[in-house]
Enzyme design. Structure first.
Site, PDB file in Angstrom:
ATOM      1  N   LYS A  43       2.932  -0.337   0.185  1.00 60.90           N
ATOM      2  CA  LYS A  43       1.842  -0.198   1.155  1.00 60.90           C
ATOM      3  C   LYS A  43       2.194  -0.941   2.460  1.00 60.90           C
ATOM      4  O   LYS A  43       3.211  -1.635   2.534  1.00 60.90           O
ATOM      5  CB  LYS A  43       0.544  -0.714   0.539  1.00 60.90           C
ATOM      6  CG  LYS A  43       0.087   0.119  -0.665  1.00 60.90           C
ATOM      7  CD  LYS A  43      -0.194   1.536  -0.267  1.00 60.90           C
ATOM      8  CE  LYS A  43      -0.543   2.534  -1.347  1.00 60.90           C
ATOM      9  NZ  LYS A  43      -0.592   2.180  -2.719  1.00 60.90           N
TER      10      LYS A  43
HETATM   11  C1  LIG Z   1      -5.356   6.057  -2.957  1.00 54.39           C
HETATM   12  C2  LIG Z   1      -4.984   4.951  -3.879  1.00 54.39           C
HETATM   13  N1  LIG Z   1      -5.967   4.316  -4.540  1.00 54.39           N
HETATM   14  C3  LIG Z   1      -5.719   3.306  -5.374  1.00 54.39           C
HETATM   15  C4  LIG Z   1      -4.433   2.863  -5.595  1.00 54.39           C
HETATM   16  C5  LIG Z   1      -4.205   1.770  -6.582  1.00 54.39           C
HETATM   17  O1  LIG Z   1      -3.591   0.664  -6.037  1.00 54.39           O
HETATM   18  P1  LIG Z   1      -2.590  -0.245  -6.889  1.00 54.39           P
HETATM   19  O2  LIG Z   1      -1.302   0.478  -7.021  1.00 54.39           O
HETATM   20  O3  LIG Z   1      -2.491  -1.486  -6.050  1.00 54.39           O
HETATM   21  O4  LIG Z   1      -3.231  -0.514  -8.190  1.00 54.39           O
HETATM   22  C6  LIG Z   1      -3.373   3.474  -4.924  1.00 54.39           C
HETATM   23  C7  LIG Z   1      -1.985   2.994  -5.085  1.00 54.39           C
HETATM   24  O5  LIG Z   1      -1.089   3.549  -5.554  1.00 54.39           O
HETATM   25  C8  LIG Z   1      -3.653   4.554  -4.047  1.00 54.39           C
HETATM   26  O6  LIG Z   1      -2.670   5.181  -3.390  1.00 54.39           O
END
Ligand SMILES: Cc1ncc(COP(=O)(O)O)c(C=O)c1O
Length: 367
Positions: free
Chosen positions: A186
């Site tokens: 990210k």
């Molecule tokens: C749109 C979206 N929501 C939620 C997440 C979840 O985040 P994390 O990977 O930090 O758990 C992601 C990450 O991949 C995402 O792209």
């Protein structure tokens, strides 16, 4: 020697000279669990991104789960959501025992279409979950009105949209809760991590307890009382140190995503055969990915790959997964968007020369 392809996403680490001493300090401090570094990250993150508060957790997925529970989503409830997203947006809805109800998206943004959301609401709907897909702000004010009209919660998944703005406000400040992801690729990463922010300060304490089994931190463990079972979603001090170091340079990185995103918008705008994703009037995307729409997305993708530029659709519409198939509905907007979708690299690692080259590869491929 052939050069490595330009990736569509990339891990950004703070400079070694500042990160390693900070990490060494915390690693040997005797306090590596949740502590002052985590609380400092929360204060600094909220201040830097214009949020009312921030709760640091172990992932964006954990933050989403906490958001649904804190906003009152219970087993058997419906959550109106988007299928055009990464899977955790919707696996967490299943995780609370609720049902994802997929509403269609706008074919020129990939974001939830407020009219489709309004049509999808029934007495069983407890919340709307909106994703600012690829970092382009969705019409969150229209969704706020719908949520208020029905007396339901609005949850913003800002995992792609750190640093984006909607009108005059920072992204993540219109929903009852919003989450950010600090996962590897990210705008800003702590390896894994996430941030939850809530509009009603009364919900903050409940969310804080839920991130730590349901216990109140600071109360002696022999006296504390769990009233609602929580989870193990806390961030630790080691992760938080990486996050605090990231905050020192993330504004510059986001500014570069935005500069290249705008450059592409201007360069691709006049071409007939391709169309930049629509930027909603008054909003300011943070272009985690650049979204280009084109009838012949496959040919452009192949031309870019052949020239050493990674381009792809990146995500799979969630209703295509077996686990979400029971909730699939016809979504012509999503089908049109996905067929024409191509994500191009536009992050901090894309140089001026790279972006000029990307534009000319695309222009050559369509003429
Ligand atoms: C749109 C979206 N929501 C939620 C997440 C979840 O985040 P994390 O990977 O930090 O758990 C992601 C990450 O991949 C995402 O792209």
């Amino acid at each position: 020697m052939t050069e490595a392809p330009i990736p569509v996403v990339k891990v950004r680490m703070p400079p070694r000279e500042s990160l390693l001493p900070a990490l060494e300090r915390v690693l040997y401090s005797g306090m590596i669990g949740e502590g002052e570094e985590v609380y400092a990250l929360e204060r600094e993150f909220a201040a830097q991104f214009g949020l009312p508060n921030a709760l640091a957790v172990s992932s964006g997925t954990g933050a989403l789960h906490l958001a649904f529970v804190t906003c009152g989503v219970r087993p058997g409830d419906d959550v109106v959501t988007t299928a055009m997203t990464a899977e955790p947006t919707n696996t967490t809805i299943l995780q609370v025992g609720a049902r994802p109800v997929f509403a269609d998206v706008e074919p020129d943004t990939g974001n939830l279409d407020p009219d489709a959301v309004a049509r999808a609401i029934t007495p069983a709907t407890r919340a709307i979950c909106v994703v600012h897909y690829a970092g382009y702000p969705a019409d969150v004010r229209a969704l706020r009105e719908i949520a208020d009209y029905h007396g339901i919660a609005l949850i913003e998944d800002c995992a792609h949209a750190l640093g984006a703005r909607d009108a005059e406000t920072a992204i993540g400040t219109v929903g009852d809760a919003a989450i950010f992801s600090l996962q590897a690729i990210k705008h800003m990463t702590t390896g894994d991590g996430g941030i939850l922010t809530v509009r009603d300060p009364d919900l903050l304490d409940a969310a804080r307890r839920l991130r730590w089994f349901g216990l109140s931190k600071g109360v002696p463990r022999t006296e504390v009382d769990i009233q609602v079972a929580g989870f193990k979603y806390n961030m630790n001090n080691v992760t938080a140190v990486i996050g605090r170091q990231q905050l020192l340079t993330v504004d510059d990185a986001i500014a570069r995503h935005i500069a290249t995103g705008r450059y592409f918008d201007q360069a691709f705008g006049p071409l007939d055969a391709v169309q930049p994703a629509r930027v909603r009037k008054g909003s300011s995307p943070s272009y985690w990915l650049y979204t280009l729409l084109c009838d012949d997305s496959e040919r452009i993708e192949q031309a870019l790959i052949a020239a050493g530029v990674t381009a792809s659709k990146l995500h799979r519409p969630n209703h295509l997964h077996t686990v979400f198939a029971p909730y699939a509905t016809p979504m012509p907007g999503l089908s049109a968007f996905y067929a024409r979708l191509l994500h191009l690299p536009c992050g901090w690692w894309v140089s001026d020369q790279d972006r000029e080259r990307i534009v000319s590869i695309v222009a050559d491929a369509v003429t």
